[in-house]
Design a protein around this motif. Structure first.
Motif, mmCIF file in Angstrom:
data_model
loop_
_atom_site.group_PDB
_atom_site.id
_atom_site.type_symbol
_atom_site.label_atom_id
_atom_site.label_comp_id
_atom_site.label_asym_id
_atom_site.label_seq_id
_atom_site.Cartn_x
_atom_site.Cartn_y
_atom_site.Cartn_z
ATOM 1 N N GLU A 98 0.836 -1.207 0.000
ATOM 2 C CA GLU A 98 0.000 0.000 0.000
ATOM 3 C C GLU A 98 0.869 1.254 0.000
ATOM 4 O OE1 GLU A 98 -2.843 0.640 3.270
ATOM 5 O OE2 GLU A 98 -3.448 -1.447 2.954
ATOM 6 N N ASP A 99 1.896 1.221 0.875
ATOM 7 C CA ASP A 99 2.814 2.363 0.980
ATOM 8 C C ASP A 99 3.511 2.637 -0.347
ATOM 9 O OD1 ASP A 99 2.243 2.873 3.527
ATOM 10 O OD2 ASP A 99 4.261 2.602 4.321
ATOM 11 N N ILE A 100 3.942 1.562 -1.008
ATOM 12 C CA ILE A 100 4.640 1.724 -2.300
ATOM 13 C C ILE A 100 3.679 2.347 -3.309
ATOM 14 C CG2 ILE A 100 5.635 0.464 -4.262
ATOM 15 C CD1 ILE A 100 6.842 -1.499 -2.195
ATOM 16 N N ASN A 101 2.438 1.815 -3.343
ATOM 17 C CA ASN A 101 1.452 2.353 -4.281
ATOM 18 C C ASN A 101 1.178 3.827 -4.011
ATOM 19 O OD1 ASN A 101 1.206 -0.074 -5.563
ATOM 20 N ND2 ASN A 101 -0.569 -0.746 -4.385
ATOM 21 N N ALA A 102 1.056 4.171 -2.712
ATOM 22 C CA ALA A 102 0.765 5.556 -2.343
ATOM 23 C C ALA A 102 1.907 6.471 -2.751
ATOM 24 C CB ALA A 102 0.523 5.648 -0.843
ATOM 25 N N SER A 103 3.149 5.989 -2.555
ATOM 26 C CA SER A 103 4.285 6.857 -2.873
ATOM 27 C C SER A 103 4.466 6.993 -4.376
ATOM 28 C CB SER A 103 5.563 6.309 -2.241
ATOM 29 O OG SER A 103 5.905 5.103 -2.861
ATOM 30 N N MET A 104 3.887 6.048 -5.141
ATOM 31 C CA MET A 104 4.047 6.125 -6.602
ATOM 32 C C MET A 104 3.044 7.072 -7.242
ATOM 33 S SD MET A 104 5.015 2.408 -7.961
ATOM 34 C CE MET A 104 5.086 2.985 -9.645
ATOM 35 N N THR A 105 1.912 7.307 -6.559
ATOM 36 C CA THR A 105 0.869 8.128 -7.179
ATOM 37 C C THR A 105 1.361 9.546 -7.466
ATOM 38 O OG1 THR A 105 0.010 8.498 -4.970
ATOM 39 C CG2 THR A 105 -1.146 6.861 -6.318
ATOM 40 N N ASN A 106 2.227 10.088 -6.598
ATOM 41 C CA ASN A 106 2.701 11.444 -6.874
ATOM 42 C C ASN A 106 4.169 11.455 -7.272
ATOM 43 O OD1 ASN A 106 1.625 10.543 -4.508
ATOM 44 N ND2 ASN A 106 2.053 12.378 -3.311
ATOM 45 N N SER A 107 4.648 10.358 -7.856
ATOM 46 C CA SER A 107 6.039 10.390 -8.322
ATOM 47 C C SER A 107 6.080 10.002 -9.792
ATOM 48 C CB SER A 107 6.919 9.447 -7.504
ATOM 49 O OG SER A 107 7.055 8.205 -8.134
ATOM 50 N N SER A 108 7.206 10.329 -10.432
ATOM 51 C CA SER A 108 7.305 10.080 -11.875
ATOM 52 C C SER A 108 7.842 8.688 -12.184
ATOM 53 C CB SER A 108 8.223 11.140 -12.491
ATOM 54 O OG SER A 108 9.458 11.093 -11.805
ATOM 55 N N VAL A 109 8.114 7.907 -11.123
ATOM 56 C CA VAL A 109 8.672 6.566 -11.329
ATOM 57 C C VAL A 109 7.631 5.685 -12.013
ATOM 58 C CG1 VAL A 109 9.758 4.584 -10.194
ATOM 59 C CG2 VAL A 109 10.017 6.860 -9.219
ATOM 60 N N THR A 110 8.055 4.996 -13.066
ATOM 61 C CA THR A 110 7.082 4.180 -13.796
ATOM 62 C C THR A 110 7.111 2.717 -13.350
ATOM 63 O OG1 THR A 110 8.758 4.084 -15.516
ATOM 64 C CG2 THR A 110 6.901 5.595 -15.874
ATOM 65 N N SER A 111 8.328 2.202 -13.072
ATOM 66 C CA SER A 111 8.377 0.785 -12.681
ATOM 67 C C SER A 111 8.176 0.686 -11.177
ATOM 68 C CB SER A 111 9.725 0.168 -13.059
ATOM 69 O OG SER A 111 10.741 0.846 -12.368
ATOM 70 N N LYS A 112 7.355 -0.269 -10.782
ATOM 71 C CA LYS A 112 6.988 -0.381 -9.373
ATOM 72 C C LYS A 112 8.038 -1.176 -8.609
ATOM 73 C CE LYS A 112 3.211 -2.245 -6.718
ATOM 74 N NZ LYS A 112 1.896 -2.833 -6.837
ATOM 75 N N PRO A 113 8.604 -0.596 -7.527
ATOM 76 C CA PRO A 113 9.606 -1.360 -6.773
ATOM 77 C C PRO A 113 8.952 -2.522 -6.023
ATOM 78 C CG PRO A 113 9.161 0.753 -5.712
ATOM 79 C CD PRO A 113 8.343 0.722 -6.958
ATOM 80 N N PRO A 114 9.694 -3.622 -5.820
ATOM 81 C CA PRO A 114 9.124 -4.756 -5.095
ATOM 82 C C PRO A 114 9.040 -4.446 -3.598
ATOM 83 C CG PRO A 114 11.424 -5.166 -5.555
ATOM 84 C CD PRO A 114 11.081 -3.868 -6.213
ATOM 85 N N VAL A 115 8.200 -5.195 -2.889
ATOM 86 C CA VAL A 115 8.194 -5.099 -1.431
ATOM 87 C C VAL A 115 9.465 -5.801 -0.959
ATOM 88 C CG1 VAL A 115 7.000 -5.810 0.672
ATOM 89 C CG2 VAL A 115 5.679 -5.115 -1.328
ATOM 90 N N THR A 116 10.241 -5.147 -0.096
ATOM 91 C CA THR A 116 11.490 -5.751 0.371
ATOM 92 C C THR A 116 11.498 -5.812 1.882
ATOM 93 O OG1 THR A 116 12.653 -4.905 -1.548
ATOM 94 C CG2 THR A 116 14.019 -5.572 0.308
ATOM 95 N N LEU A 117 11.856 -6.970 2.422
ATOM 96 C CA LEU A 117 11.937 -7.146 3.868
ATOM 97 C C LEU A 117 13.236 -7.832 4.216
ATOM 98 C CD1 LEU A 117 8.346 -8.472 4.414
ATOM 99 C CD2 LEU A 117 9.189 -6.366 5.370
#
Length: 269
Positions: A43-62
């Protein structure tokens, strides 16, 4: 998350760059909690992508923290087990070669989609259940971020990325150490040290340091202790461990100012 999963979830205290989340309970409760955490990160990754110009979605990393004695089973003979986990789940899995600072645990980094990660953790848990840890485990405790310090031209600087940032507090301490030798190191309240006369050109002072902290003062292959020797200009000898003693004797020799600075740096470590 605790209520829905039925697992115990604890987050370590502290203002560190990293904090440790410990999940305890039956396997299914752990997976439930784990999937909720992975989805939260997604969810956090999706939220941070909505207002950024990054096109490829980073994976969830733990990063999982695993006792080093169990990492062999996780890697498998010639890397067979880890390869099997990667192929069957589609997640990326990497086991760190070195142990985490001052512990007997290693970091296992997993990344991918939430589904891949959850499947991957299931398999890792199975391996860990099949081969319990051997011997005592010293858990990894994250330390607050401490930037390296450089003393130059009577000023102290901390290193941040590629820049040296002047550090007024450390500069003050550094100057105090030079003017009023010897100043009291942190944790000691007795003013000055008995038998240490500021007029003698060289003197020596002894400290005792608990065995479990000596490693962070010596550093990897002596890197930290050499840095402290160079920065303070003092000679520092660390006695070998004596049987049955929980402490090591450290002897610092040099001018009172050098000794003060060496003590300050050791305390800071």
């Amino acid at each position: 998350m605790r209520e829905e999963s039925g697992a115990r979830i604890n987050i370590s205290e502290g203002t560190c760059p990293e904090r440790i989340v410990t999940i305890t309970g039956p396997t299914d409760a752990i997976f439930k909690a784990f999937s909720m955490i992975a989805l939260k990160f997604e969810e956090d990754i999706n939220a941070s992508m909505t207002n950024s110009s990054v096109t490829s979605k980073p994976p969830v990393t733990l990063r999982l923290v695993v006792p080093a004695s169990q990492c062999g089973s996780l890697i498998g003979k010639g890397g067979s087990k880890i390869k099997e986990i990667r192929e069957s789940t589609g997640a990326q899995v990497q086991v760190a070669g070195d142990m985490l600072p001052n512990s007997t645990e290693r970091a296992v980094t997993i990344s991918g989609t939430p589904d891949a990660i959850i499947q991957c953790v299931k398999q890792i848990c199975v391996v860990m259940l099949e081969s319990p840890p051997k011997g005592a485990t010293i858990p990894y405790r994250p330390k607050p971020a401490s930037a390296p310090i450089i003393f130059a031209g009577g000023q102290a600087f901390t290193i941040q990325g590629q820049y040296a940032i002047p550090h007024p507090d450390l500069t003050k301490l550094h100057q105090l150490a030079m003017q009023h030798p010897p100043f009291t190191p942190l944790g000691q309240t007795t003013p000055g040290f008995p038998g240490l006369d500021a007029t003698t050109p060289t003197s020596s002072h002894e400290l005792t340091i608990p065995n479990d902290l000596i490693g962070c003062i010596i550093g990897r292959q002596g890197s930290k202790i050499n840095e402290i020797r160079q920065m303070s200009g003092a000679q520092i000898k660390i006695a070998n461990a004596t049987e049955g003693s929980a402490e090591r004797q450290v002897t610092i020799t040099g001018s009172p100012a050098n000794i003060s600075l060496a003590q300050y740096l050791i305390n800071a470590r």
